[in-house]
Design a protein around this motif. Sequence first.
Motif, PDB file in Angstrom:
ATOM      1  N   SER A 222       0.828  -1.205   0.000  1.00 41.62           N
ATOM      2  CA  SER A 222       0.000   0.000   0.000  1.00 41.62           C
ATOM      3  C   SER A 222       0.862   1.256   0.000  1.00 41.62           C
ATOM      4  N   VAL A 223       1.957   1.237   0.765  1.00 40.22           N
ATOM      5  CA  VAL A 223       2.867   2.387   0.792  1.00 40.22           C
ATOM      6  C   VAL A 223       3.551   2.538  -0.560  1.00 40.22           C
ATOM      7  N   MET A 224       4.008   1.416  -1.139  1.00 41.63           N
ATOM      8  CA  MET A 224       4.666   1.464  -2.444  1.00 41.63           C
ATOM      9  C   MET A 224       3.741   2.053  -3.500  1.00 41.63           C
ATOM     10  N   LEU A 225       2.494   1.598  -3.526  1.00 43.94           N
ATOM     11  CA  LEU A 225       1.560   2.092  -4.537  1.00 43.94           C
ATOM     12  C   LEU A 225       1.260   3.575  -4.335  1.00 43.94           C
ATOM     13  N   ALA A 226       1.208   4.010  -3.072  1.00 49.43           N
ATOM     14  CA  ALA A 226       0.992   5.436  -2.815  1.00 49.43           C
ATOM     15  C   ALA A 226       2.176   6.258  -3.311  1.00 49.43           C
ATOM     16  N   LEU A 227       3.397   5.757  -3.098  1.00 45.16           N
ATOM     17  CA  LEU A 227       4.586   6.473  -3.550  1.00 45.16           C
ATOM     18  C   LEU A 227       4.686   6.510  -5.074  1.00 45.16           C
ATOM     19  N   LEU A 228       4.171   5.469  -5.719  1.00 45.40           N
ATOM     20  CA  LEU A 228       4.232   5.407  -7.183  1.00 45.40           C
ATOM     21  C   LEU A 228       3.036   6.085  -7.851  1.00 45.40           C
ATOM     22  N   GLU A 229       2.069   6.541  -7.072  1.00 44.86           N
ATOM     23  CA  GLU A 229       0.870   7.148  -7.639  1.00 44.86           C
ATOM     24  C   GLU A 229       1.178   8.317  -8.581  1.00 44.86           C
ATOM     25  N   PRO A 230       2.184   9.163  -8.284  1.00 45.73           N
ATOM     26  CA  PRO A 230       2.496  10.238  -9.239  1.00 45.73           C
ATOM     27  C   PRO A 230       2.901   9.739 -10.623  1.00 45.73           C
ATOM     28  N   TYR A 231       3.241   8.453 -10.708  1.00 44.49           N
ATOM     29  CA  TYR A 231       3.657   7.876 -11.987  1.00 44.49           C
ATOM     30  C   TYR A 231       2.541   7.045 -12.621  1.00 44.49           C
ATOM     31  N   ALA A 232       1.302   7.286 -12.239  1.00 42.43           N
ATOM     32  CA  ALA A 232       0.173   6.519 -12.787  1.00 42.43           C
ATOM     33  C   ALA A 232       0.257   6.459 -14.303  1.00 42.43           C
ATOM     34  N   GLY A 233       0.153   5.247 -14.822  1.00 42.65           N
ATOM     35  CA  GLY A 233       0.335   5.006 -16.248  1.00 42.65           C
ATOM     36  C   GLY A 233       1.742   4.588 -16.609  1.00 42.65           C
ATOM     37  N   GLN A 234       2.682   4.838 -15.678  1.00 41.26           N
ATOM     38  CA  GLN A 234       4.093   4.529 -15.917  1.00 41.26           C
ATOM     39  C   GLN A 234       4.741   3.937 -14.657  1.00 41.26           C
ATOM     40  N   ARG A 235       3.962   3.289 -13.819  1.00 48.55           N
ATOM     41  CA  ARG A 235       4.482   2.842 -12.523  1.00 48.55           C
ATOM     42  C   ARG A 235       5.532   1.743 -12.651  1.00 48.55           C
ATOM     43  N   HIS A 236       5.351   0.846 -13.600  1.00 48.01           N
ATOM     44  CA  HIS A 236       6.362  -0.198 -13.786  1.00 48.01           C
ATOM     45  C   HIS A 236       7.678   0.405 -14.253  1.00 48.01           C
ATOM     46  N   ARG A 237       7.621   1.374 -15.162  1.00 43.91           N
ATOM     47  CA  ARG A 237       8.851   2.010 -15.624  1.00 43.91           C
ATOM     48  C   ARG A 237       9.559   2.712 -14.454  1.00 43.91           C
ATOM     49  N   ALA A 238       8.779   3.395 -13.614  1.00 49.16           N
ATOM     50  CA  ALA A 238       9.372   4.056 -12.459  1.00 49.16           C
ATOM     51  C   ALA A 238      10.050   3.047 -11.539  1.00 49.16           C
ATOM     52  N   ALA A 239       9.363   1.915 -11.285  1.00 50.78           N
ATOM     53  CA  ALA A 239       9.948   0.884 -10.429  1.00 50.78           C
ATOM     54  C   ALA A 239      11.209   0.302 -11.046  1.00 50.78           C
ATOM     55  N   ARG A 240      11.215   0.118 -12.357  1.00 51.41           N
ATOM     56  CA  ARG A 240      12.413  -0.399 -13.035  1.00 51.41           C
ATOM     57  C   ARG A 240      13.588   0.564 -12.869  1.00 51.41           C
ATOM     58  N   LEU A 241      13.323   1.850 -13.017  1.00 50.45           N
ATOM     59  CA  LEU A 241      14.394   2.840 -12.871  1.00 50.45           C
ATOM     60  C   LEU A 241      14.912   2.865 -11.433  1.00 50.45           C
ATOM     61  N   ILE A 242      14.012   2.693 -10.463  1.00 52.35           N
ATOM     62  CA  ILE A 242      14.441   2.644  -9.062  1.00 52.35           C
ATOM     63  C   ILE A 242      15.331   1.426  -8.828  1.00 52.35           C
ATOM     64  N   LEU A 243      14.944   0.280  -9.390  1.00 51.08           N
ATOM     65  CA  LEU A 243      15.782  -0.918  -9.256  1.00 51.08           C
ATOM     66  C   LEU A 243      17.140  -0.713  -9.907  1.00 51.08           C
ATOM     67  N   LEU A 244      17.163  -0.047 -11.060  1.00 49.67           N
ATOM     68  CA  LEU A 244      18.418   0.197 -11.765  1.00 49.67           C
ATOM     69  C   LEU A 244      19.302   1.207 -11.040  1.00 49.67           C
ATOM     70  N   SER A 245      18.708   2.011 -10.157  1.00 50.32           N
ATOM     71  CA  SER A 245      19.500   3.004  -9.429  1.00 50.32           C
ATOM     72  C   SER A 245      20.463   2.361  -8.448  1.00 50.32           C
ATOM     73  N   GLY A 246      20.149   1.119  -8.039  1.00 52.57           N
ATOM     74  CA  GLY A 246      21.009   0.429  -7.075  1.00 52.57           C
ATOM     75  C   GLY A 246      20.786   0.868  -5.638  1.00 52.57           C
ATOM     76  N   ARG A 247      19.762   1.699  -5.417  1.00 54.11           N
ATOM     77  CA  ARG A 247      19.496   2.185  -4.062  1.00 54.11           C
ATOM     78  C   ARG A 247      18.512   1.248  -3.381  1.00 54.11           C
ATOM     79  N   ALA A 248      19.038   0.289  -2.650  1.00 56.31           N
ATOM     80  CA  ALA A 248      18.200  -0.700  -1.970  1.00 56.31           C
ATOM     81  C   ALA A 248      18.574  -0.750  -0.497  1.00 56.31           C
ATOM     82  N   PRO A 249      17.607  -0.990   0.383  1.00 53.22           N
ATOM     83  CA  PRO A 249      17.901  -1.078   1.809  1.00 53.22           C
ATOM     84  C   PRO A 249      18.693  -2.328   2.136  1.00 53.22           C
ATOM     85  N   ALA A 250      19.588  -2.221   3.114  1.00 57.48           N
ATOM     86  CA  ALA A 250      20.352  -3.388   3.554  1.00 57.48           C
ATOM     87  C   ALA A 250      19.434  -4.327   4.316  1.00 57.48           C
TER      88      ALA A 250
END
Length: 264
Positions: A222-250
């Motif tokens: 629910s938190v993830m979807l709320a954070l991705l809401e500004p990217y409605a229509g492009q949420r998968h692309r936004a998530a892919r770019l976040i994964l490619l950024s390499g910024r992941a929690p330990a």
Amino acid sequence: MWRTSRTPAGAGTLRVSARDGVVRGEAWGPGSEWLLEQLPEMLGAADDPDAFEPRHRLVAVTRHRRPGLRLTRTGLVLESLIPSVLEQKVTADEAYRAWRLLVRKFGEPAPGPAPERMAVMPAPRTWALIPSWEWHRAGVDNKRASTILRAVRVAGRLEEAVGMEPGAAQARLELVSGIGPWTSAETVQRSHGAADSVTVGDLHLPGIVGYALAGDRDADDSVMLALLEPYAGQRHRAARLILLSGRAPARRVPRMPRGDIGRL
């Protein structure tokens, strides 16, 4: 890059090479013509990256560092669906091993001058005839094997979903017991190049998105979807770019993807 596919015209092998900005495709087998016709979309020709507008600095920087990144569309459902089912509730290495063993044993040799031992995935009827002990030998439990068997029995109807909008395609896939939102999203992301089909039900992705965009490593769907809401229509692309950024929690303890519980 070499690729095999079971196309609507039959098995095919595709070889793609790039030099000086020119991409060349060669194909062999009954499905060769289909693969060459589909190649532009496989390389992202149907995607529209300019439709995406970054809303966070991290996303904007990653996009700048990855110019030309496009979402690809294979036009094939089962070749993405079956591996996605194999990934339910296990590690990626376990799923890759199962796919490799099953395809090499029950698939057919790749047409043309393909690399040694390269194979085309089995036809739906062949999947349906795989004995229970072979699933077990490949490390596939009964729930995942049963889901695949139910899917291949209606393979034609599932492949028709490639002509639907991603949301409708996901709904059709989820009519098969054992296929839920996680698996259907993972499938249409590849078969349709679906820019908005964000994966829910994953144990990793919400924490990665939450940490990258809000510093919340314990974010849920629910938190993830709320954070991705500004990217409605492009949420998968936004998530892919976040994964490619390499910024992941330990993570102190490795976590496995949950996959779908489905309706078993």
